[in-house]
Design a protein around this motif. Structure first.
Motif, PDB file in Angstrom:
ATOM      1  N   UNK A  85      69.368  18.742  -2.801  1.00 16.58           N
ATOM      2  CA  UNK A  85      70.526  19.463  -2.249  1.00 16.58           C
ATOM      3  C   UNK A  85      70.854  20.674  -3.116  1.00 16.58           C
ATOM      4  N   UNK A  86      70.918  20.466  -4.438  1.00 14.92           N
ATOM      5  CA  UNK A  86      71.244  21.576  -5.339  1.00 14.92           C
ATOM      6  C   UNK A  86      70.159  22.644  -5.314  1.00 14.92           C
ATOM      7  N   UNK A  87      68.892  22.238  -5.273  1.00 15.63           N
ATOM      8  CA  UNK A  87      67.796  23.198  -5.261  1.00 15.63           C
ATOM      9  C   UNK A  87      67.802  24.076  -4.024  1.00 15.63           C
ATOM     10  N   UNK A  88      68.050  23.468  -2.853  1.00 14.24           N
ATOM     11  CA  UNK A  88      68.119  24.260  -1.624  1.00 14.24           C
ATOM     12  C   UNK A  88      69.339  25.178  -1.634  1.00 14.24           C
ATOM     13  N   UNK A  89      70.444  24.696  -2.174  1.00 18.90           N
ATOM     14  CA  UNK A  89      71.631  25.554  -2.258  1.00 18.90           C
ATOM     15  C   UNK A  89      71.354  26.772  -3.137  1.00 18.90           C
ATOM     16  N   UNK A  90      70.722  26.554  -4.278  1.00 15.61           N
ATOM     17  CA  UNK A  90      70.397  27.669  -5.178  1.00 15.61           C
ATOM     18  C   UNK A  90      69.395  28.608  -4.525  1.00 15.61           C
ATOM     19  N   UNK A  91      68.450  28.056  -3.796  1.00 16.56           N
ATOM     20  CA  UNK A  91      67.426  28.886  -3.176  1.00 16.56           C
ATOM     21  C   UNK A  91      67.911  29.673  -1.976  1.00 16.56           C
ATOM     22  N   UNK A  92      68.992  29.201  -1.311  1.00 16.72           N
ATOM     23  CA  UNK A  92      69.399  29.807  -0.043  1.00 16.72           C
ATOM     24  C   UNK A  92      70.686  30.632  -0.115  1.00 16.72           C
ATOM     25  N   UNK A 100      74.545  28.049 -10.116  1.00 19.72           N
ATOM     26  CA  UNK A 100      73.625  26.944 -10.382  1.00 19.72           C
ATOM     27  C   UNK A 100      72.611  27.241 -11.456  1.00 19.72           C
ATOM     28  N   UNK A 101      71.993  28.419 -11.413  1.00 17.49           N
ATOM     29  CA  UNK A 101      70.968  28.740 -12.410  1.00 17.49           C
ATOM     30  C   UNK A 101      71.567  28.799 -13.801  1.00 17.49           C
ATOM     31  N   UNK A 102      72.821  29.264 -13.898  1.00 21.02           N
ATOM     32  CA  UNK A 102      73.486  29.307 -15.205  1.00 21.02           C
ATOM     33  C   UNK A 102      73.630  27.905 -15.788  1.00 21.02           C
ATOM     34  N   UNK A 103      74.108  26.975 -14.960  1.00 21.67           N
ATOM     35  CA  UNK A 103      74.304  25.610 -15.438  1.00 21.67           C
ATOM     36  C   UNK A 103      72.970  24.918 -15.714  1.00 21.67           C
ATOM     37  N   UNK A 104      72.000  25.127 -14.835  1.00 24.38           N
ATOM     38  CA  UNK A 104      70.687  24.504 -15.041  1.00 24.38           C
ATOM     39  C   UNK A 104      70.048  25.018 -16.324  1.00 24.38           C
ATOM     40  N   UNK A 105      70.127  26.308 -16.561  1.00 23.27           N
ATOM     41  CA  UNK A 105      69.536  26.893 -17.766  1.00 23.27           C
ATOM     42  C   UNK A 105      70.215  26.387 -19.030  1.00 23.27           C
ATOM     43  N   UNK A 106      71.522  26.128 -18.934  1.00 25.30           N
ATOM     44  CA  UNK A 106      72.266  25.670 -20.110  1.00 25.30           C
ATOM     45  C   UNK A 106      72.064  24.185 -20.384  1.00 25.30           C
ATOM     46  N   UNK A 145      62.189  22.522  -9.315  1.00 27.13           N
ATOM     47  CA  UNK A 145      61.009  22.548  -8.446  1.00 27.13           C
ATOM     48  C   UNK A 145      61.380  22.929  -7.018  1.00 27.13           C
ATOM     49  N   UNK A 146      62.564  22.518  -6.551  1.00 25.58           N
ATOM     50  CA  UNK A 146      62.968  22.817  -5.179  1.00 25.58           C
ATOM     51  C   UNK A 146      63.291  24.294  -5.011  1.00 25.58           C
ATOM     52  N   UNK A 147      64.136  24.848  -5.893  1.00 30.17           N
ATOM     53  CA  UNK A 147      64.470  26.262  -5.678  1.00 30.17           C
ATOM     54  C   UNK A 147      63.292  27.173  -6.007  1.00 30.17           C
ATOM     55  N   UNK A 148      62.394  26.738  -6.865  1.00 31.59           N
ATOM     56  CA  UNK A 148      61.163  27.505  -7.091  1.00 31.59           C
ATOM     57  C   UNK A 148      60.293  27.490  -5.839  1.00 31.59           C
ATOM     58  N   UNK A 149      60.230  26.328  -5.171  1.00 34.13           N
ATOM     59  CA  UNK A 149      59.477  26.235  -3.927  1.00 34.13           C
ATOM     60  C   UNK A 149      60.083  27.081  -2.820  1.00 34.13           C
ATOM     61  N   UNK A 150      61.409  27.098  -2.738  1.00 29.21           N
ATOM     62  CA  UNK A 150      62.086  27.937  -1.744  1.00 29.21           C
ATOM     63  C   UNK A 150      61.804  29.410  -2.014  1.00 29.21           C
ATOM     64  N   UNK A 151      61.856  29.806  -3.269  1.00 34.72           N
ATOM     65  CA  UNK A 151      61.576  31.204  -3.627  1.00 34.72           C
ATOM     66  C   UNK A 151      60.139  31.595  -3.307  1.00 34.72           C
ATOM     67  N   UNK A 152      59.232  30.622  -3.312  1.00 29.20           N
ATOM     68  CA  UNK A 152      57.811  30.919  -3.088  1.00 29.20           C
ATOM     69  C   UNK A 152      57.446  31.035  -1.608  1.00 29.20           C
ATOM     70  N   UNK A 183      55.656  22.460  -3.582  1.00 28.66           N
ATOM     71  CA  UNK A 183      56.326  22.519  -4.883  1.00 28.66           C
ATOM     72  C   UNK A 183      57.214  21.295  -5.098  1.00 28.66           C
ATOM     73  N   UNK A 184      57.849  20.827  -4.031  1.00 30.12           N
ATOM     74  CA  UNK A 184      58.719  19.654  -4.147  1.00 30.12           C
ATOM     75  C   UNK A 184      57.909  18.414  -4.491  1.00 30.12           C
ATOM     76  N   UNK A 185      56.779  18.219  -3.825  1.00 30.54           N
ATOM     77  CA  UNK A 185      55.943  17.053  -4.108  1.00 30.54           C
ATOM     78  C   UNK A 185      55.329  17.133  -5.503  1.00 30.54           C
ATOM     79  N   UNK A 186      54.977  18.363  -5.929  1.00 29.08           N
ATOM     80  CA  UNK A 186      54.491  18.518  -7.309  1.00 29.08           C
ATOM     81  C   UNK A 186      55.596  18.155  -8.295  1.00 29.08           C
TER      82      UNK A 186
END
Length: 256
Positions: A85-92, A100-106, A145-152, A183-186
């Motif tokens: 859910x968080x990955x798709x939100x960040x990606x979309x 999200x990226x700020x919190x994930x990076x921290x 992995x999810x938001x990276x997959x969405x970006x790809x 990317x999600x399955x990886x």
């Protein structure tokens, strides 16, 4: 010159891995049988097998494995669902990406096992802190992995769908989700390993049952054959998860 337009499509040999493993185990057993290595420091495969059989016969093996599996499955499911859910939100969505990226990076670099004592204070002594620790570790890896997959996902496919006035939910379901799925399955392979490492660490710190507890106790008592039996169980679990994910990839990514 032979046409090579098929691309790079490596095929695994069915027996190469099995033969290599058998050769390694045979060499290991040989050096142990010849007395070249002290069995206290490195038990032979046969000695480990006997220890594993005794554990299974006594019922202790299932007691420890079932406790660890329950924690792994609960923590992995919770962390994976929230991470998707968080990955798709960040990606979309732009605002979710900014926050999200700020919190994930921290928070991602923090070793999750380090927060276990704090989780024990918050949630009490029991299963909840261990499951929460696993869920935290799985959440961040899944989110990335999810938001990276969405970006790809190729943007021209999304623009094409938009040009035909395809509704946004349908674009997500029919274009973005299939494109991000590899990317999600990886990421699932990574999070399964993360969950396994965290459950062992958490059980070593505070648990009465579980593979981590068993391995720690065997090590403290210098019962290295039982210690190696516990490690073997962890390895078999990793192999089983890898096989399961490969089956999912073959079923869900047949279009590749």
């Amino acid at each position: 010159m032979r046409f090579r337009g098929g691309g790079f499509t490596p095929a695994a040999s069915r027996w190469a891995g099995v033969l290599a493993l058998a050769a390694a185990l045979g060499f290991w057993q040989l050096i142990g049988s010849l007395g070249l290595v002290n069995p206290l420091f490195l038990p032979t495969p046969l000695g480990i097998s006997r220890a594993l059989y005794r554990l299974a016969e006594s019922g202790a093996l299932w007691q420890h494995v079932s406790a660890s599996l329950l924690r792994i499955l609960s923590g992995w499911a919770l962390g994976t669902a929230s991470g998707i859910v968080a990955g798709f939100a960040i990606g979309l969505w732009r605002i979710a990406r900014s926050i999200g990226i700020t919190f994930v990076s921290a928070l991602f670099p923090i070793p999750k096992i380090a927060v276990l004592p704090l989780l024990i204070l918050w949630l009490g002594i029991g299963e909840q802190p261990k499951i929460a620790t696993i869920a935290l570790g799985v959440f961040f890896s899944t989110t990335i992995s999810v938001y990276s997959g969405v970006d790809a996902v190729p943007r021209n496919l999304i623009r094409m769908a938009q040009s035909f006035d395809v509704p946004f939910p349908l674009i997500v379901r029919r274009v973005i989700w299939p494109g991000a799925l590899p990317s999600i399955l990886a990421g699932f392979r990574i999070t399964a390993s993360v969950a396994l490492m965290l459950v062992v660490s958490a059980e070593m710190i505070g648990a009465e049952t579980g593979i981590g507890t068993f391995v720690l106790q065997a090590g403290n008592l210098m019962q290295t054959d039982q210690l190696m039996a516990g490690i073997l169980v962890l390895s078999l679990f990793g192999l089983a998860v890898g096989r399961l994910i490969s089956m999912l990839e073959a079923r869900l990514l047949h279009w590749r």
